[in-house]
Scaffold this motif. Structure first.
Motif, PDB file in Angstrom:
ATOM      1  N   MET A 143       0.815  -1.215   0.000  1.00  9.33           N
ATOM      2  CA  MET A 143       0.000   0.000   0.000  1.00  9.33           C
ATOM      3  C   MET A 143       0.844   1.259   0.000  1.00  9.33           C
ATOM      4  O   MET A 143       0.324   2.371  -0.034  1.00  9.33           O
ATOM      5  N   GLY A 144       2.173   1.100   0.095  1.00 10.49           N
ATOM      6  CA  GLY A 144       3.055   2.256   0.083  1.00 10.49           C
ATOM      7  C   GLY A 144       3.037   3.054   1.367  1.00 10.49           C
ATOM      8  O   GLY A 144       3.211   4.268   1.360  1.00 10.49           O
ATOM      9  N   ALA A 145       2.826   2.359   2.500  1.00 18.91           N
ATOM     10  CA  ALA A 145       2.747   3.043   3.795  1.00 18.91           C
ATOM     11  C   ALA A 145       3.655   2.356   4.792  1.00 18.91           C
ATOM     12  O   ALA A 145       4.052   1.197   4.625  1.00 18.91           O
ATOM     13  N   SER A 146       4.005   3.096   5.857  1.00 24.80           N
ATOM     14  CA  SER A 146       4.887   2.551   6.885  1.00 24.80           C
ATOM     15  C   SER A 146       4.125   2.047   8.104  1.00 24.80           C
ATOM     16  O   SER A 146       4.687   1.350   8.940  1.00 24.80           O
ATOM     17  N   SER A 147       2.834   2.415   8.252  1.00 23.35           N
ATOM     18  CA  SER A 147       2.051   1.988   9.408  1.00 23.35           C
ATOM     19  C   SER A 147       0.571   1.956   9.060  1.00 23.35           C
ATOM     20  O   SER A 147       0.134   2.581   8.088  1.00 23.35           O
ATOM     21  N   VAL A 148      -0.180   1.216   9.869  1.00 24.51           N
ATOM     22  CA  VAL A 148      -1.627   1.156   9.674  1.00 24.51           C
ATOM     23  C   VAL A 148      -2.240   2.531   9.879  1.00 24.51           C
ATOM     24  O   VAL A 148      -3.141   2.955   9.146  1.00 24.51           O
ATOM     25  N   THR A 149      -1.743   3.276  10.877  1.00 25.44           N
ATOM     26  CA  THR A 149      -2.282   4.604  11.170  1.00 25.44           C
ATOM     27  C   THR A 149      -2.117   5.551   9.995  1.00 25.44           C
ATOM     28  O   THR A 149      -2.989   6.382   9.711  1.00 25.44           O
ATOM     29  N   GLU A 150      -1.006   5.422   9.277  1.00 25.65           N
ATOM     30  CA  GLU A 150      -0.783   6.273   8.103  1.00 25.65           C
ATOM     31  C   GLU A 150      -1.829   6.001   7.029  1.00 25.65           C
ATOM     32  O   GLU A 150      -2.341   6.929   6.391  1.00 25.65           O
ATOM     33  N   ILE A 151      -2.178   4.725   6.825  1.00 23.49           N
ATOM     34  CA  ILE A 151      -3.204   4.377   5.846  1.00 23.49           C
ATOM     35  C   ILE A 151      -4.565   4.911   6.288  1.00 23.49           C
ATOM     36  O   ILE A 151      -5.322   5.480   5.498  1.00 23.49           O
ATOM     37  N   VAL A 152      -4.869   4.740   7.553  1.00 19.59           N
ATOM     38  CA  VAL A 152      -6.162   5.162   8.091  1.00 19.59           C
ATOM     39  C   VAL A 152      -6.367   6.663   7.921  1.00 19.59           C
ATOM     40  O   VAL A 152      -7.469   7.135   7.655  1.00 19.59           O
ATOM     41  N   SER A 153      -5.279   7.434   8.065  1.00 20.67           N
ATOM     42  CA  SER A 153      -5.395   8.888   7.958  1.00 20.67           C
ATOM     43  C   SER A 153      -5.769   9.333   6.551  1.00 20.67           C
ATOM     44  O   SER A 153      -6.335  10.403   6.358  1.00 20.67           O
ATOM     45  N   THR A 154      -5.467   8.490   5.553  1.00 19.11           N
ATOM     46  CA  THR A 154      -5.790   8.860   4.171  1.00 19.11           C
ATOM     47  C   THR A 154      -7.092   8.229   3.692  1.00 19.11           C
ATOM     48  O   THR A 154      -7.678   8.687   2.730  1.00 19.11           O
ATOM     49  N   LEU A 155      -7.554   7.175   4.382  1.00 17.24           N
ATOM     50  CA  LEU A 155      -8.796   6.523   3.994  1.00 17.24           C
ATOM     51  C   LEU A 155      -9.629   6.212   5.233  1.00 17.24           C
ATOM     52  O   LEU A 155      -9.825   5.066   5.595  1.00 17.24           O
ATOM     53  N   PRO A 156     -10.117   7.248   5.926  1.00 22.15           N
ATOM     54  CA  PRO A 156     -10.911   7.005   7.135  1.00 22.15           C
ATOM     55  C   PRO A 156     -12.252   6.362   6.790  1.00 22.15           C
ATOM     56  O   PRO A 156     -12.883   6.713   5.803  1.00 22.15           O
ATOM     57  N   SER A 157     -12.674   5.407   7.594  1.00 24.29           N
ATOM     58  CA  SER A 157     -13.974   4.762   7.409  1.00 24.29           C
ATOM     59  C   SER A 157     -14.415   4.187   8.749  1.00 24.29           C
ATOM     60  O   SER A 157     -13.659   4.181   9.718  1.00 24.29           O
ATOM     61  N   ALA A 158     -15.650   3.682   8.785  1.00 25.92           N
ATOM     62  CA  ALA A 158     -16.164   3.103  10.023  1.00 25.92           C
ATOM     63  C   ALA A 158     -15.374   1.859  10.424  1.00 25.92           C
ATOM     64  O   ALA A 158     -15.319   1.506  11.599  1.00 25.92           O
ATOM     65  N   LEU A 159     -14.747   1.171   9.455  1.00 23.69           N
ATOM     66  CA  LEU A 159     -13.948  -0.011   9.786  1.00 23.69           C
ATOM     67  C   LEU A 159     -12.566   0.347  10.299  1.00 23.69           C
ATOM     68  O   LEU A 159     -11.980  -0.378  11.092  1.00 23.69           O
ATOM     69  N   THR A 160     -12.006   1.452   9.841  1.00 24.49           N
ATOM     70  CA  THR A 160     -10.626   1.780  10.187  1.00 24.49           C
ATOM     71  C   THR A 160     -10.498   2.597  11.470  1.00 24.49           C
ATOM     72  O   THR A 160      -9.388   2.815  11.938  1.00 24.49           O
ATOM     73  N   THR A 161     -11.621   3.053  12.021  1.00 24.24           N
ATOM     74  CA  THR A 161     -11.523   3.902  13.214  1.00 24.24           C
ATOM     75  C   THR A 161     -10.933   3.163  14.408  1.00 24.24           C
ATOM     76  O   THR A 161     -10.357   3.782  15.299  1.00 24.24           O
ATOM     77  N   ASP A 162     -11.070   1.831  14.434  1.00 28.18           N
ATOM     78  CA  ASP A 162     -10.501   1.073  15.548  1.00 28.18           C
ATOM     79  C   ASP A 162      -8.986   1.181  15.580  1.00 28.18           C
ATOM     80  O   ASP A 162      -8.365   1.050  16.638  1.00 28.18           O
ATOM     81  N   ALA A 163      -8.376   1.418  14.410  1.00 27.11           N
ATOM     82  CA  ALA A 163      -6.923   1.614  14.377  1.00 27.11           C
ATOM     83  C   ALA A 163      -6.544   2.888  15.116  1.00 27.11           C
ATOM     84  O   ALA A 163      -5.527   2.931  15.823  1.00 27.11           O
ATOM     85  N   ASN A 164      -7.353   3.946  14.978  1.00 26.96           N
ATOM     86  CA  ASN A 164      -7.093   5.187  15.717  1.00 26.96           C
ATOM     87  C   ASN A 164      -7.238   4.975  17.219  1.00 26.96           C
ATOM     88  O   ASN A 164      -6.453   5.501  18.011  1.00 26.96           O
ATOM     89  N   ILE A 165      -8.258   4.205  17.613  1.00 21.52           N
ATOM     90  CA  ILE A 165      -8.460   3.955  19.042  1.00 21.52           C
ATOM     91  C   ILE A 165      -7.304   3.140  19.614  1.00 21.52           C
ATOM     92  O   ILE A 165      -6.824   3.410  20.719  1.00 21.52           O
TER      93      ILE A 165
END
Length: 619
Positions: A65-87
């Protein structure tokens, strides 16, 4: 299903799985520190190999995906499924004592669906309106500012949002822990009462942030607070439908539901929030805040051990926290137990420890002044609630009962809405609400004759134009909410049957919108995962400065009586000397809080809620 939607869902699922793997990998890493050498135990060798495989798989997915962390991906594609990564990221930041970072991550988990819808509005401002003249006229500079606010992804950007808000506002953000564990639960079931992260933020040029983790209730009887509220709401519908012609049964059943809801609110206070209720209070006025800081300084000066800056802020919340009406007998009767528990939590010690006793004794010496501060009027509180707890009647908790409280879906939407109105000299946020400039819509379906009878004279007294017993046209409805200072709807539901929410979104709404219909500001879930939605969010997308409405179904007689009292209060007319509205406040949120006392039924009072900005009425 379009290719874009399929791709988004696929990536979201991958991110969710990666988040879970990351979480378990962190647990493995923590366990490795205490493991004996691998050669002594074949099981440990297996664990190490499995952890290495999981880490390798996670790295491979992220690299693709061209990213170094899950949080980096989540910041560019926020969704109801990815919010748990922020938590999960916030949990790690909080463990390391980085509260600003933790708050930033938690704030990213709120209202992702609303942010997407608002982004659509900003990229196509006239969407939802057939008439170009009805769409919001936003200057290019304002449009870019709002887009930047909505696209905030960095911690420093989040802090700058707080700096743009008035210094007397307090943001209380409440986020559920580990929401993702129940994302794929069976529809119709409810997760157990979650643990919480309570983020308390002061605004202005020098914002302060405190994040406190609150554990879930341990008692089995309190494991389903959200479920109990939903059951009460469903039974309330049945009573209104099946028992209206059987008065004795009707009143008996409603009284039972009243008592059950009171028990729910009491459980929220005592068994869930416990001593951390103090974090939900608004700030004091300048003079009282100075007195509080001086009292806190004296307590710390006499204390035999130092307190950190965060502990000092928490101590101020603890010692100035309002006392429930039933606990007005002084420190010994009213505050002693919760005070000691709060101080013990502050110091991470037992309630019986010597340091806790010493600090409580120093607090007691300031009781004369602190008693006055606990009864003082508070500045506005803006509640930012997680999607899993937004249906609960938070405003009925005793520390918020007589306080100006509004709700907003997220910090970003709050800042965007404030910026939109504060830079416009004609906005009701700047000018105040002129109570002579209003419009009413009374029983447009003409099937509530008693409501017409009770309210017609009240609306006549206002001198406003309005519509009674007739369905409005789209143009009439649009004109009322875009050109008047106040719009009052008294009928069934939210009024979206006369102007759909999709058409509301394309407008630039000026008015304070008051919707006295059943469940008019309810946010209902749509499927298992996505954020709940309701007409109130359509109004916020339309830049509506404030919406007042009901969280669930209410009875017409009780609501009509409430409507009469509130309309007169909004007109600046004194109420019954025996009520809190004897001298109506100009603050809309405080006026709503005190209007709850007009309701006969606790169910009606608890349903009344405010969304949006704190506004003032000019009479």
């Amino acid at each position: 299903m379009s290719l874009f939607i399929k791709t988004t869902l696929l990536i979201s699922c991958c991110l969710y799985i990666s988040t879970v793997l990351d979480k378990y990998l962190n647990n493995f890493r923590g366990d490795f520190k205490t493991l004996p050498p691998p050669e002594q135990d074949n099981k440990n060798i297996f664990h190490l190999k499995m952890a290495a495989s999981v880490e390798s798989l996670t790295s491979a997915v992220l690299a693709k995906m061209g990213a170094s962390s899950v949080t980096e991906i989540v910041s560019t594609l926020p969704s109801a499924l990815t919010t748990d990564a922020n938590i999960s990221a916030a949990e790690m930041e909080l463990k390391n004592g980085r509260m600003e970072n933790a708050f930033h991550q938690l704030s990213l988990s709120h209202s992702t669906l609303l942010h997407h819808r608002m982004a659509q509005r900003l990229h196509k401002p006239s969407r939802g309106s057939k008439d170009e003249d009805c769409s919001a006229a936003i200057s290019p500079d304002s449009l870019q500012t709002e887009k930047a606010t909505l696209a905030t992804t960095e911690k420093d950007e989040t802090l700058s949002l707080l700096q743009k808000l008035p210094s007397d506002w307090s943001i209380i953000q409440i986020t559920s822990q580990s929401v993702g564990e129940f994302s794929f639960r069976k529809i119709g079931t409810y997760p157990p009462t979650p643990g919480l992260y309570i983020s308390r933020c002061s605004c202005g040029s020098q914002p302060t942030i405190t994040v406190q983790a609150v554990t879930a209730p341990k008692h089995e009887g309190l494991r389903g607070i959200v479920q109990e509220v939903e059951l009460i709401k469903e039974e309330n519908k049945i009573i209104n439908k099946d028992y209206r012609d059987q008065q004795q049964k009707y009143f008996t059943k409603r009284e039972e539901l009243n008592n059950r809801l009171k028990c729910v609110v009491r459980s929220m206070e005592i068994a869930w929030l416990r001593h951390w209720c103090c974090l939900l209070t608004g700030s004091l006025g300048a003079r009282n805040q100075q007195l509080l800081e001086e009292a806190t300084a004296r307590i710390i000066a006499d204390c035999k051990f130092p307190l950190t800056e965060t502990q000092t802020e928490l101590l101020q919340c603890i010692i100035s926290c309002p006392v429930p009406p039933e606990r007005t007998g002084g420190l010994e009767l009213g505050v002693a137990f919760s005070m000691r528990a709060s101080v013990a939590a502050l110091l991470y010690e037992s309630v019986r420890s010597a340091r806790v006793k010493d600090l409580c004794a120093l607090i007691q010496k300031e009781e004369g002044l602190l008693g006055q501060l606990r009864r003082a009027q508070r500045n506005p509180v803006i509640l930012v609630l997680d999607k899993s707890i937004v249906s609960l009647p938070w405003e009925m908790i005793w520390v918020l009962r007589d306080q100006p409280v509004t709700r907003m879906p997220s910090l970003r939407m709050l800042t965007l809405l404030y910026q939109h109105h504060s830079c416009r000299s004609s906005s009701v946020l700047v000018q105040g609400i002129d109570s002579s400039k209003g419009f009413y819509l009374l029983d447009p379906d003409s099937n509530l004759p008693r409501t017409q009878e009770r309210l017609r004279s009240v609306f006549d007294e206002t001198g406003w134009p309005g519509i009674t017993a007739r369905r409005p046209t789209h143009d009439e409805f649009q004109d009322a909410i875009t050109n008047q200072d106040m719009f009052v709807y008294a009928g069934h539901g939210s009024g979206s049957q006369y102007l759909p929410g999709e058409l509301v979104e394309g407008l630039d709404c000026r008015a304070l919108v008051v919707l006295y219909g059943c469940a008019s500001v309810r946010l209902a879930p749509r499927g298992r995962i996505s954020d709940p939605w309701g007409v109130v969010l359509n109004y916020l997308i339309a830049y509506c400065p404030c919406v007042v409405g009901m969280l669930w179904d209410v009875t017409d007689k009780d609501t009509d009586f409430l409507t009469c009292g509130m309309i007169r209060a909004l007109q600046g007319k004194d109420g019954d000397p025996a009520t809190p509205l004897a001298t109506p406040p100009s603050d809309v949120a405080l006026l709503v809080a005190r209007s709850r006392s007009l309701c006969r039924w606790y169910l009606t009072a608890a349903a009344l809620t405010v969304y949006g900005l704190p506004l003032q009425v000019i009479n």
